[in-house]
Design a protein around this motif. Structure first.
Motif, PDB file in Angstrom:
ATOM      1  N   UNK A 134       9.921   5.738  14.186  1.00 43.14           N
ATOM      2  CA  UNK A 134       9.695   6.012  12.561  1.00 43.14           C
ATOM      3  C   UNK A 134      10.857   5.813  11.937  1.00 43.14           C
ATOM      4  N   UNK A 135      11.009   5.072  10.764  1.00 42.16           N
ATOM      5  CA  UNK A 135      11.925   4.606   9.962  1.00 42.16           C
ATOM      6  C   UNK A 135      11.482   4.831   8.443  1.00 42.16           C
ATOM      7  N   UNK A 136      10.502   5.623   8.022  1.00 46.12           N
ATOM      8  CA  UNK A 136       9.995   5.987   6.765  1.00 46.12           C
ATOM      9  C   UNK A 136      10.201   7.422   6.703  1.00 46.12           C
ATOM     10  N   UNK A 137      10.958   7.826   5.717  1.00 42.64           N
ATOM     11  CA  UNK A 137      10.961   9.208   5.427  1.00 42.64           C
ATOM     12  C   UNK A 137       9.642   9.616   4.514  1.00 42.64           C
ATOM     13  N   UNK A 138       9.064  10.582   5.166  1.00 44.02           N
ATOM     14  CA  UNK A 138       7.884  10.992   4.680  1.00 44.02           C
ATOM     15  C   UNK A 138       7.801  11.448   2.920  1.00 44.02           C
ATOM     16  N   UNK A 185       0.795  -1.200   0.175  1.00 40.05           N
ATOM     17  CA  UNK A 185       0.021   0.094   0.203  1.00 40.05           C
ATOM     18  C   UNK A 185       0.924   1.075   0.004  1.00 40.05           C
ATOM     19  N   UNK A 186       2.128   1.131   0.791  1.00 39.20           N
ATOM     20  CA  UNK A 186       2.873   2.241   0.851  1.00 39.20           C
ATOM     21  C   UNK A 186       4.192   2.006   0.453  1.00 39.20           C
ATOM     22  N   UNK A 187       4.984   2.733  -0.462  1.00 35.50           N
ATOM     23  CA  UNK A 187       6.293   2.546  -0.739  1.00 35.50           C
ATOM     24  C   UNK A 187       7.251   3.559  -0.572  1.00 35.50           C
ATOM     25  N   UNK A 188       8.014   3.387   0.158  1.00 35.13           N
ATOM     26  CA  UNK A 188       8.920   4.533   0.598  1.00 35.13           C
ATOM     27  C   UNK A 188      10.392   4.230  -0.268  1.00 35.13           C
ATOM     28  N   UNK A 189      11.328   5.150  -0.119  1.00 31.15           N
ATOM     29  CA  UNK A 189      12.773   4.783  -0.367  1.00 31.15           C
ATOM     30  C   UNK A 189      13.718   5.525   0.648  1.00 31.15           C
ATOM     31  N   UNK A 190      14.909   5.259   0.263  1.00 27.92           N
ATOM     32  CA  UNK A 190      16.116   5.738   1.327  1.00 27.92           C
ATOM     33  C   UNK A 190      16.255   7.216   0.800  1.00 27.92           C
ATOM     34  N   UNK A 191      17.014   7.867   1.981  1.00 21.16           N
ATOM     35  CA  UNK A 191      17.193   9.412   1.516  1.00 21.16           C
ATOM     36  C   UNK A 191      18.783   9.399   1.762  1.00 21.16           C
ATOM     37  N   UNK A 192      19.084  10.537   1.268  1.00 21.28           N
ATOM     38  CA  UNK A 192      20.611  11.133   1.469  1.00 21.28           C
ATOM     39  C   UNK A 192      20.488  12.572   2.191  1.00 21.28           C
ATOM     40  N   UNK A 193      21.064  12.836   3.448  1.00 22.12           N
ATOM     41  CA  UNK A 193      20.823  14.001   4.081  1.00 22.12           C
ATOM     42  C   UNK A 193      21.763  15.166   3.257  1.00 22.12           C
ATOM     43  N   UNK A 194      21.220  16.485   2.913  1.00 22.00           N
ATOM     44  CA  UNK A 194      21.827  17.372   2.439  1.00 22.00           C
ATOM     45  C   UNK A 194      21.855  18.609   3.166  1.00 22.00           C
ATOM     46  N   UNK A 195      22.831  19.634   3.217  1.00 24.24           N
ATOM     47  CA  UNK A 195      22.481  20.788   3.899  1.00 24.24           C
ATOM     48  C   UNK A 195      21.950  22.010   2.862  1.00 24.24           C
ATOM     49  N   UNK A 196      22.040  23.220   3.636  1.00 16.66           N
ATOM     50  CA  UNK A 196      21.419  24.461   2.654  1.00 16.66           C
ATOM     51  C   UNK A 196      22.056  24.541   1.432  1.00 16.66           C
ATOM     52  N   UNK A 197      23.504  23.992   1.379  1.00 19.48           N
ATOM     53  CA  UNK A 197      24.114  24.157   0.013  1.00 19.48           C
ATOM     54  C   UNK A 197      24.301  22.999  -0.908  1.00 19.48           C
ATOM     55  N   UNK A 198      23.213  22.305  -0.558  1.00 16.71           N
ATOM     56  CA  UNK A 198      23.332  20.870  -1.269  1.00 16.71           C
ATOM     57  C   UNK A 198      24.409  20.002  -0.883  1.00 16.71           C
ATOM     58  N   UNK A 199      25.071  20.300  -0.053  1.00 12.09           N
ATOM     59  CA  UNK A 199      26.224  19.359   0.251  1.00 12.09           C
ATOM     60  C   UNK A 199      25.736  18.186   1.120  1.00 12.09           C
ATOM     61  N   UNK A 200      26.365  16.913   0.807  1.00 19.51           N
ATOM     62  CA  UNK A 200      25.778  15.846   1.456  1.00 19.51           C
ATOM     63  C   UNK A 200      26.427  15.875   2.956  1.00 19.51           C
ATOM     64  N   UNK A 201      25.257  15.450   4.072  1.00 17.49           N
ATOM     65  CA  UNK A 201      25.603  15.383   5.071  1.00 17.49           C
ATOM     66  C   UNK A 201      25.585  13.846   5.827  1.00 17.49           C
ATOM     67  N   UNK A 202      25.313  12.894   5.277  1.00 18.80           N
ATOM     68  CA  UNK A 202      25.282  11.542   5.554  1.00 18.80           C
ATOM     69  C   UNK A 202      23.944  10.938   5.420  1.00 18.80           C
TER      70      UNK A 202
END
Length: 320
Positions: A160-164, A121-138
């Motif tokens: 929670x383990x799902x990125x909205x 019913x619901x399909x999520x995906x993984x995320x990569x965190x970025x900062x305000x300058x689009x740099x990867x933060x982990x």
């Protein structure tokens, strides 16, 4: 941009992106949607009272897939999402936030999966965190480690383990289970309700979205108000209160595990117990309500130092 009543073809996906004072990052978000490799979608941008340059930024786009909706008054996130869902024509609802970036093949991967897995019913995906300058933060550890449907089902009652903003959801599900108005955690409460109704949640093993973490983001603002422990506990409290009495928990694995998590948390974080239990009437603190209602409410909702400070001031006032 089209008006709502000018939609001609039946899109497979409706993308819903609420916006509020999002001028700084909205170009990244909009262009990441318009540049998707999968093109059969409609794109609802719902403004909730922006007073910066957000509206002028949106007006720059003439893509016919965009439908701009301006709320007549401040709806808040949950009500804006429910409005978009009620107007949607797509089979699937794709969430998007105005400060994030969807990877180009996100929709294609999610459509391929949902079309071949009708029980999901619901399909999520993984995320990569970025900062305000689009740099990867982990990365978000819970997002990375909890991937399979079985893992998600076991973990969600605990955290929670799902990125909205990564999710794609079947529209008929959201029509039946609308968002509740829980600031900063409307998604987590929804996942618990869906699991409780035996609706399966899955996650792609791929990164599908760059999730922006900055001082104005919903996540950051929510964490400024209360810790993750308090926030998640309040969500589980809301879910348990709505979904039944304690005596029914053992008949329902999701509700039972959610309550078991409460019991463990209460022992570990005993000082918070009176603030997060779903059945506490806060009777011990009622006498402080007349002294300073704002501090009383803050203590009741968030716990910890806010209550202690109000309590100390109350006692000092009685000595004078």
């Amino acid at each position: 941009m089209k008006e709502i009543n000018q939609i001609e073809n039946q899109p497979l996906i409706t993308v819903i992106m609420p916006v509020y004072n999002s001028y700084k990052y909205i170009h990244y978000a909009v262009e990441s949607i318009l540049n998707q490799t999968y093109i059969n979608f409609e794109f609802f941008i719902i403004d909730d009272g922006s007073v910066d340059g957000t509206l002028s930024a949106i007006d720059e786009y003439q893509d016919p897939r965009i439908t701009f909706i301006k709320n007549p008054y401040l709806f808040g996130l949950s009500q804006s999402l429910n409005l978009g869902i009620s107007l949607a024509n797509g089979k699937y609802i794709a969430r998007m936030d105005a400060d994030d970036i969807s990877l180009r093949d996100r929709f294609q991967k999610q459509v391929n999966y949902l079309e071949t897995h009708p029980k999901i019913g619901v399909l999520a995906g993984k995320i990569e965190i970025i900062d305000q300058n689009n740099n990867s933060c982990g990365f978000w550890s819970a997002d990375q480690l909890i991937v399979t449907a079985k893992q998600i089902h076991q973990r969600l009652p605990r955290e929670n383990c799902i990125a909205h903003p990564t999710v794609m959801i079947r529209r008929e599900i959201l029509l039946q289970y609308p968002y509740e108005n829980i600031e900063g955690a409307e998604d987590y409460e929804l996942w618990l309700r869906l699991l409780n109704s035996n609706i399966k949640i899955a996650k792609l093993p791929d990164i599908v979205l760059n999730y922006r973490y900055h001082s104005d983001s919903v996540t950051m603002q929510s964490e400024k108000k209360k810790s993750n422990f308090i926030k998640d506990s309040n969500v589980r409290s809301f879910f348990i209160e709505k979904s039944g009495k304690y005596k029914l928990y053992k008949k329902d694995p999701v509700k039972y595990r959610a309550y078991a998590v409460y019991e463990k948390e209460y022992k570990k974080y005993n000082k918070y117990k009176k603030y997060v239990t779903p059945y506490s009437k806060y009777s011990r603190y009622s006498k402080y309500k007349k002294y300073d209602k704002s501090e009383y409410d803050s203590a009741k909702n968030y716990g910890g130092s806010e209550y202690k400070e109000g309590h100390d001031r109350y006692l000092a006032s009685q000595e004078n």
